[in-house]
Design a protein around this motif. Sequence first.
Motif, PDB file in Angstrom:
ATOM      1  N   GLY A  32       0.832  -1.197   0.000  1.00  0.00           N
ATOM      2  CA  GLY A  32       0.000   0.000   0.000  1.00  0.00           C
ATOM      3  C   GLY A  32       0.863   1.241   0.000  1.00  0.00           C
ATOM      4  N   LEU A  33       0.316   2.334  -0.516  1.00  0.00           N
ATOM      5  CA  LEU A  33       0.993   3.626  -0.498  1.00  0.00           C
ATOM      6  C   LEU A  33       0.095   4.642   0.187  1.00  0.00           C
ATOM      7  N   LEU A  34       0.610   5.298   1.207  1.00  0.00           N
ATOM      8  CA  LEU A  34      -0.078   6.428   1.834  1.00  0.00           C
ATOM      9  C   LEU A  34       0.591   7.691   1.320  1.00  0.00           C
TER      10      LEU A  34
ATOM     11  N   PRO B 152       3.599  18.369  -8.328  1.00  0.00           N
ATOM     12  CA  PRO B 152       4.677  19.330  -8.093  1.00  0.00           C
ATOM     13  C   PRO B 152       4.227  20.608  -7.408  1.00  0.00           C
ATOM     14  N   GLU B 153       2.950  20.958  -7.509  1.00  0.00           N
ATOM     15  CA  GLU B 153       2.470  22.198  -6.908  1.00  0.00           C
ATOM     16  C   GLU B 153       2.439  22.119  -5.388  1.00  0.00           C
ATOM     17  N   ASN B 154       1.996  20.971  -4.860  1.00  0.00           N
ATOM     18  CA  ASN B 154       1.837  20.854  -3.413  1.00  0.00           C
ATOM     19  C   ASN B 154       2.986  20.101  -2.734  1.00  0.00           C
ATOM     20  N   GLY B 155       3.583  19.173  -3.441  1.00  0.00           N
ATOM     21  CA  GLY B 155       4.581  18.330  -2.814  1.00  0.00           C
ATOM     22  C   GLY B 155       3.908  17.217  -2.031  1.00  0.00           C
ATOM     23  N   LEU B 156       4.478  16.029  -2.078  1.00  0.00           N
ATOM     24  CA  LEU B 156       3.880  14.867  -1.447  1.00  0.00           C
ATOM     25  C   LEU B 156       4.873  14.170  -0.531  1.00  0.00           C
ATOM     26  N   SER B 157       4.363  13.612   0.539  1.00  0.00           N
ATOM     27  CA  SER B 157       5.130  12.716   1.409  1.00  0.00           C
ATOM     28  C   SER B 157       4.530  11.324   1.254  1.00  0.00           C
ATOM     29  N   ILE B 158       5.351  10.361   0.887  1.00  0.00           N
ATOM     30  CA  ILE B 158       4.850   9.046   0.527  1.00  0.00           C
ATOM     31  C   ILE B 158       5.472   7.969   1.412  1.00  0.00           C
TER      32      ILE B 158
END
Length: 311
Positions: free
Chosen positions: A56-58, A90-96
Amino acid sequence: MKSWNRSLLFLAISSALTACTQAVTPVISKKIKSDAAIIGGKEVQENDTISKSVVGLLIQNNNTGEVEVCSGTLLKDNLILTAAHCVFDPENGLSISVIFDRVIDPSGKATTTELRTVTRSAIPAWWGAEDHLDTDTGDIALLQFTGDIPKGYSPVTALASEDDIANGKEVVIAGYGVNKVTKTAIDVNTYPDLIGSIQSGQVVCQDSVRLLNCSEVKLEGAGVLRKASALVKNTRFSSSEIEVAPKSGITCHGDSGGPAFIVKNNKLYLWGVANRSANNRISDCSVNSVYANVAFFRQWLNLAASKLKEQ
């Protein structure tokens, strides 16, 4: 092109080789939104081979804190194969975070301590390109995570040739997500933000131009790894995509990034990555699905993996 909610054969790495999460902690959040779904599937048991390679990916939006669930497949060298629309923002940035477990709590919390942080990603140049918005979208991504592979998990082998995929072939699909879809008729004259809701998939209409027979779609049951059997419908949906029809179940609103396998000599081989509905106007899990063809992207995947290891 409408992904599930997240003439060159060779695709360049380009600037899409980016760091998605620079030294972030694994995501644990109570605000969760899921666009992944195996409809009609059954839960994957601990002794099932699928449970050893599907993760899974959060995915947390760093601006809003909202978390989405997607699926992925474990490859060698600490790599995960998933869908580009899951991990590109790219606009918000993600932590995965990668979740090595068969269950993700509906509150957004993993039920295991076996989480790994994604540090880098690679996405094909086709993704988001003007001439690839409807088909051949390049909706595939390679993620690299830190730490070791948890005990009991092992990388899957990708299918080397498209020759084993034919129309009518039975395949196995898997992923985290909802297992129930409920539709409720609405009054289009009073429903708030009707157009926005249609665009997001929250509302579906039999005729979206004249706004006839519209219903609100409710998705439930996200967070459990499920599998189902499906049938290859069209190996030439596009040059890089394959259409899949339901048998015992079908993907919906994702199962985004989740795998499609074939079985050869009692061994699973990865051939597809879940992308979107085959009909962009229908998002209620009632139509066929489109999968990225892993064999088509094999050369790009090999180069992307090499580049990620060099970082």
